[in-house]
Design an enzyme around this catalytic site. Sequence first.
Site, PDB file in Angstrom:
ATOM      1  N   TYR A   1       3.516  -8.032  18.451  1.00  0.00           N
ATOM      2  CA  TYR A   1       4.460  -8.205  17.363  1.00  0.00           C
ATOM      3  C   TYR A   1       5.231  -9.330  17.349  1.00  0.00           C
ATOM      4  O   TYR A   1       5.252 -10.152  16.414  1.00  0.00           O
ATOM      5  CB  TYR A   1       4.889  -6.779  17.082  1.00  0.00           C
ATOM      6  CG  TYR A   1       6.222  -6.963  15.975  1.00  0.00           C
ATOM      7  CD1 TYR A   1       5.867  -7.088  14.462  1.00  0.00           C
ATOM      8  CD2 TYR A   1       7.532  -7.011  16.267  1.00  0.00           C
ATOM      9  CE1 TYR A   1       7.014  -7.121  13.657  1.00  0.00           C
ATOM     10  CE2 TYR A   1       8.637  -7.189  15.641  1.00  0.00           C
ATOM     11  CZ  TYR A   1       8.324  -7.333  13.875  1.00  0.00           C
ATOM     12  OH  TYR A   1       9.166  -7.521  13.144  1.00  0.00           O
TER      13      TYR A   1
ATOM     14  N   LYS B   1       8.806   5.408   8.262  1.00  0.00           N
ATOM     15  CA  LYS B   1       8.383   4.519   9.257  1.00  0.00           C
ATOM     16  C   LYS B   1       8.257   5.713  10.596  1.00  0.00           C
ATOM     17  O   LYS B   1       7.899   4.869  11.613  1.00  0.00           O
ATOM     18  CB  LYS B   1       9.700   3.533   9.610  1.00  0.00           C
ATOM     19  CG  LYS B   1       9.602   2.381   8.654  1.00  0.00           C
ATOM     20  CD  LYS B   1      10.846   1.661   8.826  1.00  0.00           C
ATOM     21  CE  LYS B   1      10.740   0.938  10.193  1.00  0.00           C
ATOM     22  NZ  LYS B   1       9.919  -0.291  10.061  1.00  0.00           N
TER      23      LYS B   1
ATOM     24  N   SER C   1      11.732 -12.119  13.263  1.00  0.00           N
ATOM     25  CA  SER C   1      12.102 -10.971  13.983  1.00  0.00           C
ATOM     26  C   SER C   1      12.899 -11.457  15.230  1.00  0.00           C
ATOM     27  O   SER C   1      12.377 -12.449  15.885  1.00  0.00           O
ATOM     28  CB  SER C   1      11.043 -10.164  14.452  1.00  0.00           C
ATOM     29  OG  SER C   1      11.623  -9.052  15.176  1.00  0.00           O
TER      30      SER C   1
ATOM     31  N   TYR D   1      11.040  -3.619  27.708  1.00  0.00           N
ATOM     32  CA  TYR D   1      12.282  -2.992  27.139  1.00  0.00           C
ATOM     33  C   TYR D   1      13.176  -3.988  27.117  1.00  0.00           C
ATOM     34  O   TYR D   1      13.574  -4.411  28.022  1.00  0.00           O
ATOM     35  CB  TYR D   1      12.732  -1.616  27.845  1.00  0.00           C
ATOM     36  CG  TYR D   1      13.843  -1.023  27.264  1.00  0.00           C
ATOM     37  CD1 TYR D   1      13.633  -0.026  26.201  1.00  0.00           C
ATOM     38  CD2 TYR D   1      15.152  -1.259  27.617  1.00  0.00           C
ATOM     39  CE1 TYR D   1      14.852   0.187  25.341  1.00  0.00           C
ATOM     40  CE2 TYR D   1      16.057  -0.533  26.845  1.00  0.00           C
ATOM     41  CZ  TYR D   1      15.724   0.301  25.909  1.00  0.00           C
ATOM     42  OH  TYR D   1      17.057   0.875  25.253  1.00  0.00           O
TER      43      TYR D   1
ATOM     44  N   TRP E   1       0.834  -1.182   0.021  1.00  0.00           N
ATOM     45  CA  TRP E   1       0.053   0.079  -0.006  1.00  0.00           C
ATOM     46  C   TRP E   1       0.835   1.074   0.068  1.00  0.00           C
ATOM     47  O   TRP E   1       1.871   1.259   0.610  1.00  0.00           O
ATOM     48  CB  TRP E   1      -0.830  -0.112   1.277  1.00  0.00           C
ATOM     49  CG  TRP E   1      -1.922  -1.101   1.130  1.00  0.00           C
ATOM     50  CD1 TRP E   1      -3.073  -0.923   0.363  1.00  0.00           C
ATOM     51  CD2 TRP E   1      -2.140  -2.038   2.038  1.00  0.00           C
ATOM     52  NE1 TRP E   1      -3.679  -2.245   0.667  1.00  0.00           N
ATOM     53  CE2 TRP E   1      -3.242  -2.692   1.850  1.00  0.00           C
ATOM     54  CE3 TRP E   1      -1.451  -2.721   3.172  1.00  0.00           C
ATOM     55  CZ2 TRP E   1      -3.743  -3.896   2.403  1.00  0.00           C
ATOM     56  CZ3 TRP E   1      -1.902  -3.566   3.879  1.00  0.00           C
ATOM     57  CH2 TRP E   1      -2.883  -4.353   3.505  1.00  0.00           C
TER      58      TRP E   1
END
Length: 336
Positions: free
Chosen positions: A152, A193, A123, A295, A41
Amino acid sequence: MSVNSRDGRDTILVTGGAGFIGSNMARALAADGWRIVVADWFGTGRKWLNVADIRLDDVIRPEATLAWLEENHRRVEAIVHMGAISATTEADVDLIVERNIRATLDLWVLSTRHDIRLIYASSAATYGDGKVGFVDDEDPEHLAKLKPLNAYGWSKLAVDRRIMDDVRAGRATPPQWAGLKFFNVYGPFEAHKDDMRSVIHKIFPTAAAGEAVTLFRSHDPNYVDGGQLRDFVHVADCVDVARWLIGSPSVSGIFNVGTGKARSFADLARAVFHAAGREPVIDYVDMPEQIRNAYQYFTEADMTKLRRAGYNADFRSLEDGIQSYVGDYLAKGVAL
């Protein structure tokens, strides 16, 4: 690197091909001689500039990907699947399931059915706080021990686990498949981003002006302010791994993609100042409370497995990678 295709298959589909890593993949593979089809997109912003210089065979919308593949699968050698919601802060888990899990597994099934090679983005977020380490072990029992810190990371791990279940059970798979566990990637074509772009891109204008840049204080007594460690890897090195895989069709697996050397955010900031020709000036601010519990203070890719598979190219050092990024792009005012 030359085209390595079967039976006249000369096309590679790059999903997320106008994004950060995807556009770099598309550019390099087009230069290698492949016909490139991008699925992405674009919206109303400047994302189209990420692919403006690339020789493209076609551009399709992501929701049309499966139908396009059904019609054109006989000419597609590989799918490089980089399309995903990459924001670790995304709160809409249903959207993450749709874009990250469902879209990848649909491509896994289709690639298997039509004998198409599949390289997809996993990832380092799958490793969570790193207590289990950063070894790209494919064993289902090892994968089950990983505890991502956000939706994620969970979505990427869910795909890895499903794929390894298929592989270990002897079910049909694509002729080649690879999940790439990218660590902290930086480099050109990331401007779109916004807040998810690299710290390098964020702090360069301030560093170039000779002003103080701001980093997070450490809230862990084991790390000094600015001493939080990451495996920062240049996007060109990530692309080279994918290109090597395309040229090595017998290699499949889940692989870490990092330098294998953790570096501090303070090191990163000093390298940006040096590349900009300025003396380092660094201030520290408290980390927002909403991210403190999720974190990562340390990430470092174990690169043993990729090396054993035959990949022997060097990875850029943090200083060399930042120098080239700044010199070739950021210092020239290139809005990418």
